[in-house]
Design an enzyme around this catalytic site. Structure first.
Site, PDB file in Angstrom:
ATOM      1  N   GLU A  64       0.846  -1.209   0.000  1.00 56.91           N
ATOM      2  CA  GLU A  64       0.000   0.000   0.000  1.00 56.91           C
ATOM      3  C   GLU A  64       0.871   1.245   0.000  1.00 56.91           C
ATOM      4  OE1 GLU A  64      -1.637   3.450   1.920  1.00 56.91           O
ATOM      5  OE2 GLU A  64      -0.663   1.938   3.160  1.00 56.91           O
ATOM      6  N   ASP A  68       0.794   3.789  -3.194  1.00 54.62           N
ATOM      7  CA  ASP A  68       0.422   5.187  -3.016  1.00 54.62           C
ATOM      8  C   ASP A  68       1.335   6.091  -3.837  1.00 54.62           C
ATOM      9  OD1 ASP A  68      -0.996   7.402  -1.528  1.00 54.62           O
ATOM     10  OD2 ASP A  68       1.038   7.744  -0.812  1.00 54.62           O
ATOM     11  N   ASP A 137      -6.887   1.130   0.789  1.00 58.10           N
ATOM     12  CA  ASP A 137      -5.543   0.581   1.001  1.00 58.10           C
ATOM     13  C   ASP A 137      -5.287  -0.619   0.091  1.00 58.10           C
ATOM     14  OD1 ASP A 137      -5.142   2.479   2.925  1.00 58.10           O
ATOM     15  OD2 ASP A 137      -5.374   1.136   4.628  1.00 58.10           O
ATOM     16  N   GLU A 140      -4.548   0.532  -3.494  1.00 56.56           N
ATOM     17  CA  GLU A 140      -3.181   1.025  -3.637  1.00 56.56           C
ATOM     18  C   GLU A 140      -2.181  -0.128  -3.561  1.00 56.56           C
ATOM     19  OE1 GLU A 140      -3.364   5.604  -2.033  1.00 56.56           O
ATOM     20  OE2 GLU A 140      -3.038   4.024  -0.549  1.00 56.56           O
TER      21      GLU A 140
END
Length: 246
Positions: A64, A68, A137, A140
């Protein structure tokens, strides 16, 4: 598919291989991307509540973190090329509208990612498959996994399928304290703002995150939230209050 927690009752290496194969086939059917490394997809869909329940070392938090950054880069590059006449501040607002938690959770829902998640029993029974922070989450994390599995081009193709062709130049931002804070800070090019985790509390299915925002390594605000991004927003909000009312 009624969730992927069919691993309950499956044991040993064969059971693990079976669940990874199912995830890979299911994800390819939903998105068109077939993972070469099944372990990466398994990790991307493994929530901390599941890894805790089965005493596993890995969950999707590291992916995650990577996803991101990959997501932000891909969207930023896309907007940079698409809107050559728009200034940096406005580009930041458009990007923020595309990568905020609700937008990412909707993307996850569009491909049925919640149904594929590996969740602990408590998280699953309390609606974790529909929880915005968990879906965000996981989305990502999947981006990070695709990047590691196939490189930037497959990741770009995956991300841009969720970016509308007609992007509003004046997006409905709701609240975005991080962008507002960034716009103030960047008036001085030498100033740098960053966000760091302070602590996590609560059970795996109901965590509370605390984040700190720093300006040139000096703390200027803290905030809490049910996700790291929300905690960052609250930290930025508190920092803005301090800056505007010293």
């Amino acid at each position: 598919m009624n969730g992927m927690n069919s691993m309950n009752g499956m044991s040993g290496i064969n059971g693990m291989m079976g669940i990874k194969e199912k995830l890979t086939v299911e994800f390819a059917g939903r998105t068109g991307y077939s993972f070469r490394d099944k372990e990466l997809l398994f990790e991307a869909l493994c929530h901390s509540s599941y890894s805790n329940e089965y005493n596993m070392k890995k969950n999707n938090e590291r992916l995650e973190f990577l996803g991101d950054s990959v997501l932000s880069l891909i969207v930023a590059a896309h907007l940079f090329k698409k809107f050559p006449g728009i200034v940096e501040g406005d580009l930041s607002k458009i990007r923020a509208s595309l990568v905020r938690d609700k937008s990412l959770a909707k993307n996850a829902k569009d491909i049925g990612l919640g149904e594929m998640l590996l969740l602990g029993k408590g998280e699953d029974n309390t609606g974790g498959r529909k929880r915005v922070s968990i879906l965000e989450d996981a989305f990502e994390a999947v981006i990070g996994a695709i990047f590691l599995d196939g490189g930037i081009e497959p990741a770009r193709e995956f991300v841009l399928r969720f970016v509308p062709e007609n992007i509003s130049k004046k997006p409905d931002m709701g609240f975005d304290y991080k962008t507002e804070l960034q716009e103030i800070i960047q008036r001085n090019p030498d100033d740098k703002v960053s966000y760091t985790p302070v602590e996590e509390s609560g059970p795996a299915h109901d965590k509370v995150f605390k984040m700190q925002v720093t300006l040139n390594n000096k703390a200027i605000g803290e905030g809490e939230g049910k996700s790291k991004k929300l905690a960052e927003q609250m930290a930025a909000k508190n920092a803005l209050a301090t800056i505007k009312n010293p």
